[in-house]
Design a protein around this motif. Structure first.
Motif, short mmCIF file in Angstrom:
data_model
loop_
_atom_site.label_atom_id
_atom_site.label_comp_id
_atom_site.label_asym_id
_atom_site.label_seq_id
_atom_site.Cartn_x
_atom_site.Cartn_y
_atom_site.Cartn_z
N ARG A 1 0.80 -1.23 0.00
CA ARG A 1 0.00 0.00 0.00
C ARG A 1 0.83 1.28 0.00
N LEU A 2 1.77 1.42 0.90
CA LEU A 2 2.53 2.66 1.00
C LEU A 2 3.34 2.91 -0.27
N ASP A 3 3.97 1.87 -0.80
CA ASP A 3 4.74 2.04 -2.04
C ASP A 3 3.84 2.49 -3.18
N THR A 4 2.66 1.90 -3.29
CA THR A 4 1.72 2.29 -4.35
C THR A 4 1.25 3.73 -4.15
N LEU A 5 0.96 4.10 -2.91
CA LEU A 5 0.52 5.46 -2.61
C LEU A 5 1.60 6.47 -2.96
N ARG A 6 2.83 6.19 -2.61
CA ARG A 6 3.91 7.16 -2.80
C ARG A 6 4.44 7.18 -4.22
N HIS A 7 4.45 6.03 -4.91
CA HIS A 7 5.17 5.98 -6.18
C HIS A 7 4.35 5.47 -7.36
N GLY A 8 3.14 5.02 -7.13
CA GLY A 8 2.34 4.47 -8.22
C GLY A 8 1.65 5.56 -9.02
N THR A 9 1.26 5.22 -10.23
CA THR A 9 0.48 6.14 -11.05
C THR A 9 -0.92 6.28 -10.47
N ASP A 10 -1.66 7.27 -10.94
CA ASP A 10 -3.06 7.41 -10.51
C ASP A 10 -3.84 6.14 -10.79
N ALA A 11 -3.59 5.53 -11.95
CA ALA A 11 -4.32 4.31 -12.32
C ALA A 11 -3.96 3.16 -11.37
N ALA A 12 -2.67 3.03 -11.03
CA ALA A 12 -2.25 1.97 -10.11
C ALA A 12 -2.85 2.19 -8.72
N LEU A 13 -2.87 3.44 -8.27
CA LEU A 13 -3.44 3.74 -6.96
C LEU A 13 -4.95 3.47 -6.95
N ALA A 14 -5.64 3.86 -8.00
CA ALA A 14 -7.07 3.60 -8.08
C ALA A 14 -7.35 2.10 -8.11
N ASN A 15 -6.55 1.35 -8.87
CA ASN A 15 -6.73 -0.10 -8.93
C ASN A 15 -6.47 -0.72 -7.56
N HIS A 16 -5.43 -0.25 -6.87
CA HIS A 16 -5.10 -0.76 -5.54
C HIS A 16 -6.24 -0.49 -4.57
#
Length: 113
Positions: free
Chosen positions: A69-84
């Motif tokens: 979660r934290l890695d996706t929040l800090r470094h993921g794209t908007d699409a990756a964060l939304a998918n997560h």
């Protein structure tokens, strides 16, 4: 923060209400780790439908998402964060559906609740 990353179609008040499948969502096999590229149909991999998971697999999938979660929040794209966010909500909603009377640890309660 962009509006697309804030909540998408999800709002915290909707927790407990299953999501309608997102456009282009294709359940696929593999490790089910949300946010991976590839998968069936060339779209983003969204994982196996939570309803089809065993209890052990459901807990494993939730653990995997919480670890990333934290890695996706800090470094993921908007699409990756939304998918997560969607995948986490889908899995947690299924967990709560299966365990409506789950044991609550009294040590985790705030005074008066």
């Amino acid at each position: 923060m962009t509006d697309s990353a804030r909540y998408g179609d999800y709002t915290p008040a909707a927790a407990g209400t299953p999501f309608e499948p997102r456009p282009g969502q294709v359940p696929v096999g593999g490790d089910g780790d949300a946010g991976d590229a590839g998968g069936a149909g060339g779209g983003p991999e969204t994982g196996i439908d939570p309803i089809a998971l065993t209890d052990d697999d459901l807990l494993r999938e939730m653990g995997s998402l919480h670890r990333t979660r934290l890695d996706t929040l800090r470094h993921g794209t908007d699409a990756a964060l939304a998918n997560h966010l969607h995948r986490t909500a889908d899995l947690e909603t299924e967990y709560l559906t299966r365990n409506p009377g789950r044991e609550v640890d009294p040590a985790r309660l705030r005074e008066g609740r």
